[in-house]
Design an enzyme around this catalytic site. Structure first.
Site, PDB file in Angstrom:
ATOM      1  N   TYR A 159      65.281  -4.593  31.235  1.00 32.29           N
ATOM      2  CA  TYR A 159      66.459  -5.467  31.225  1.00 32.29           C
ATOM      3  C   TYR A 159      66.498  -6.217  29.890  1.00 32.29           C
ATOM      4  CZ  TYR A 159      69.817  -8.765  33.493  1.00 32.29           C
ATOM      5  OH  TYR A 159      70.916  -9.513  33.855  1.00 32.29           O
ATOM      6  N   CYS A 160      67.621  -6.111  29.181  1.00 32.24           N
ATOM      7  CA  CYS A 160      67.857  -6.851  27.942  1.00 32.24           C
ATOM      8  C   CYS A 160      66.755  -6.541  26.919  1.00 32.24           C
ATOM      9  CB  CYS A 160      67.973  -8.344  28.244  1.00 32.24           C
ATOM     10  SG  CYS A 160      68.523  -9.363  26.849  1.00 32.24           S
TER      11      CYS A 160
END
Length: 625
Positions: free
Chosen positions: A356-357
């Site tokens: 994530y990210c």
């Protein structure tokens, strides 16, 4: 038709008329709020309440000043660094040419005429029908901004000024595009701060509340403000509404592994059988992992467990002085070690992985290193939530990567880590109207109680970052875009070439993401060489990811054409699907390997004597400050 001379044929008469209007409006407001009471002559009991509240505010402020004076340290950052930065910013600001000045005043006079014309010359007349004003903005949608000519003029003049200032940047010649974008962002930030809605004296909603409460709202607001100043962070939600492990981050599980960098949580199964290939989630270390485990209804982690996955999540340690030498290699090594630990624990050859990210950016590098070492088959599939590898189109965060920003980070990182409150302020600036000034008005001026909102609680639960890593990240990835240049970067002694990655990949981007823009996330497709399924989700960086199927919110788009090469072409040929993209993802995961096993032994953490777990989820690291 009136024969009265047009007051706007002479600008001085216009200003004189505005001052008359202000006086009329003030008296009108007092008259509405306290019928039968002279606007400038409150009775004795009211005067006492006003005096008491004023004295309380003065006492609170003096106490705060004395408290802060006692904390002054010789180790505070050198303020001259900030003055130098402000001076350099001032030198980059454009000079206002006379033509633009004249246009502004001309437009102002026309706007004033038009707005006052809506009131038919009856200043202070409060009819039920709101006038049709030329400029719209959600900050001024309350009828009190619309129905009073003074406040209508104030906010309409402000909106005109904002338009003029932002258009001045567009008209600048001889300025590089990236510098112009940076300047446009800076001007907007200043303009947002100067909104009349942010000041008690020019906000009719605040004025009315102040009259109603005799200033008690300002007393309460000052208490909120001083509390925020003490903690060095704007409060968005009730700080006492949530407790980790009690009403947030409550999915059952155990911490099964721990290093100085992270804890590894394994969640307890809720199905009798589970997919043989387990799932490991790498959340960003810029925030706490439990964005994926807010409450049971919103929790991606709980939902994934319910789908028959054995779910592991990394809970990163918030940086302290012991992590002053941590660099990107350490996070990559942590991902490599986690993958191997899970494989060994469950005696399986492969894992599914989610990044994530920034942890997705790191997962891309991890996969490239595994591919270079001939070990790519340790990962059955990779999923990327709003993650970038190519930073050419990285959006508004590019405004924070110049030499001045790097110098600021160095100045604020005396013990080798960057206080997470600075990063929180940076992200808030990207949406200043919604995440800063809206709360200044509600919390400080109106004195409203904080809401109990789990997402905002998580947003304010900041983590510290290793300064050395963060500086390298800004310079080598955001500024120099080296990750997409084959073998330009190395980690853990291995050169990184993204084109070696052929793992089946699922890429999710947010249509309205301002942190990792969809156009930037799309570019991962241009660097990996394996099969890729790209999904464009409605909403942004958080709500576009945390969108459970039962919510019935938003939508997502899929284009099944394998030959699509641009995001624009993807959008043109995509099919829109209502609701959450999560069911599409789990269907894709099962298509990679659908074999199942019994949810027993170490698949159920801590259930057998030989499984020495460390502690219950969510663990200690997520609670460390």
């Amino acid at each position: 038709m009136s024969d009265t001379k047009d007051p706007f044929s002479d600008p001085t008469q216009a200003f004189s008329k505005l001052f008359d209007l202000q006086d009329e409006a003030a008296q009108s407001i007092f008259g509405q709020m306290m019928p039968g009471v002279a606007p400038k002559m409150p009775d004795l009991s009211e005067a006492g309440a006003w005096a008491k509240n004023a004295a309380t505010m003065q006492s609170m402020w003096l106490s705060f000043q004395a408290e802060q004076a006692a904390k002054i340290s010789k180790e505070m950052p050198d303020p001259t660094r900030w003055m130098a930065y402000l001076d350099s910013f001032h030198k980059r600001m454009p000079m206002v040419d006379m033509a633009a000045q004249q246009q502004f005043w001309g437009d102002s006079m026309s706007m004033w005429k038009g707005v006052l014309g809506q009131f038919g010359g009856q200043f202070g007349d409060n009819s039920d029908a709101a006038p049709e004003l030329p400029r719209k903005d959600k900050r001024f949608r309350d009828e009190r901004w619309q129905n009073n000519p003074v406040f209508a003029l104030i906010h309409q003049t402000y909106l005109l000024m904002a338009e003029q200032l932002e258009s001045m940047v567009d008209r600048l010649d001889g300025v590089e595009p990236d510098k112009k974008e940076q300047l446009r962002f800076s001007v907007k930030a200043v303009v947002d701060a100067l909104s009349p809605s942010n000041f008690a004296a020019t906000n009719p909603v605040v004025l009315e509340r102040t009259l109603e409460t005799k200033g008690e709202n300002l007393v309460k607001g000052m208490q909120h403000m001083l509390d925020d100043m003490r903690r060095g962070q704007l409060t968005h939600t009730d700080p006492d509404a949530f407790t980790l492990g009690e009403n947030i981050a409550v999915t059952p599980g155990k911490v099964v592994h721990e290093t100085p960098m992270y804890q590894l949580i394994q969640y307890s199964p809720s199905t009798e059988e589970v997919l043989e290939v387990p799932l490991v989630i790498f959340p960003p270390w810029i925030n706490r992992f439990y964005i994926l485990d807010l409450d049971p209804e919103k929790s991606f982690i709980r939902w994934a467990v319910e789908q028959g996955l054995t779910v592991f999540v990394v809970s990163w340690k918030s940086a302290d002085a012991s992590m002053k030498d941590v660099v990107w290699d350490d996070y990559i090594r942590s991902q490599l070690e986690t993958i191997d630990h899970i494989r060994g624990r469950l005696k399986v050859p492969q894992v599914h992985a989610i990044g994530y990210c920034v942890a997705g950016t790191t997962l891309a590098a991890t996969l490239a290193i595994l591919a270079r070492r001939g070990e790519q088959d340790k990962v059955k599939s990779a999923t990327f939530f709003t993650a970038q590898v190519d930073f050419e189109k990285a959006g508004e965060l590019l405004h924070f990567i110049d030499d001045n920003q790097v110098a600021a980070i160095e100045a604020l990182s005396g013990e080798g880590y960057l206080d997470g409150r600075y990063m929180a302020a940076t992200f808030n600036l990207l949406r200043g109207t919604d995440l800063i000034w809206n709360y200044v008005v509600n919390n400080y001026l109106l004195g409203e109680d904080y809401p109990a909102f789990d997402l905002l609680h998580w947003n304010g639960d900041v983590t510290n970052l290793p300064a050395k890593w963060h500086k390298d990240y800004i310079q080598e990835l955001y500024r120099d875009n080296r990750l997409v240049k084959p073998d330009s970067l190395s980690a853990d002694g291995t050169p990184i070439d993204l084109s070696l990655v052929s793992v089946p990949t699922y890429v999710q981007a947010g249509k309205e993401d301002h942190i990792a823009p969809a156009e930037s996330v799309w570019r991962l497709r241009e660097h990996f060489t394996g099969p890729i399924r790209f999904v464009l989700a409605g909403s942004g960086h958080i709500a576009g990811v945390v969108n459970p199927p039962d919510s019935g919110k938003y939508q997502y788009w899929i284009n099944e054409d394998p030959d699509v090469t641009t995001l624009e072409a993807f959008r043109e040929g995509a099919t829109e699907h209502p609701g959450s993209w999560w069911p599409d993802w789990i269907k894709w995961v099962r298509s990679q390997d659908s074999k199942t096993v019994k949810a027993s032994g170490k698949r159920k953490p801590g259930s057998i004597k030989s499984d020495k777990v460390i502690e219950d989820a969510p663990g200690r690291y997520v609670a460390a400050r």
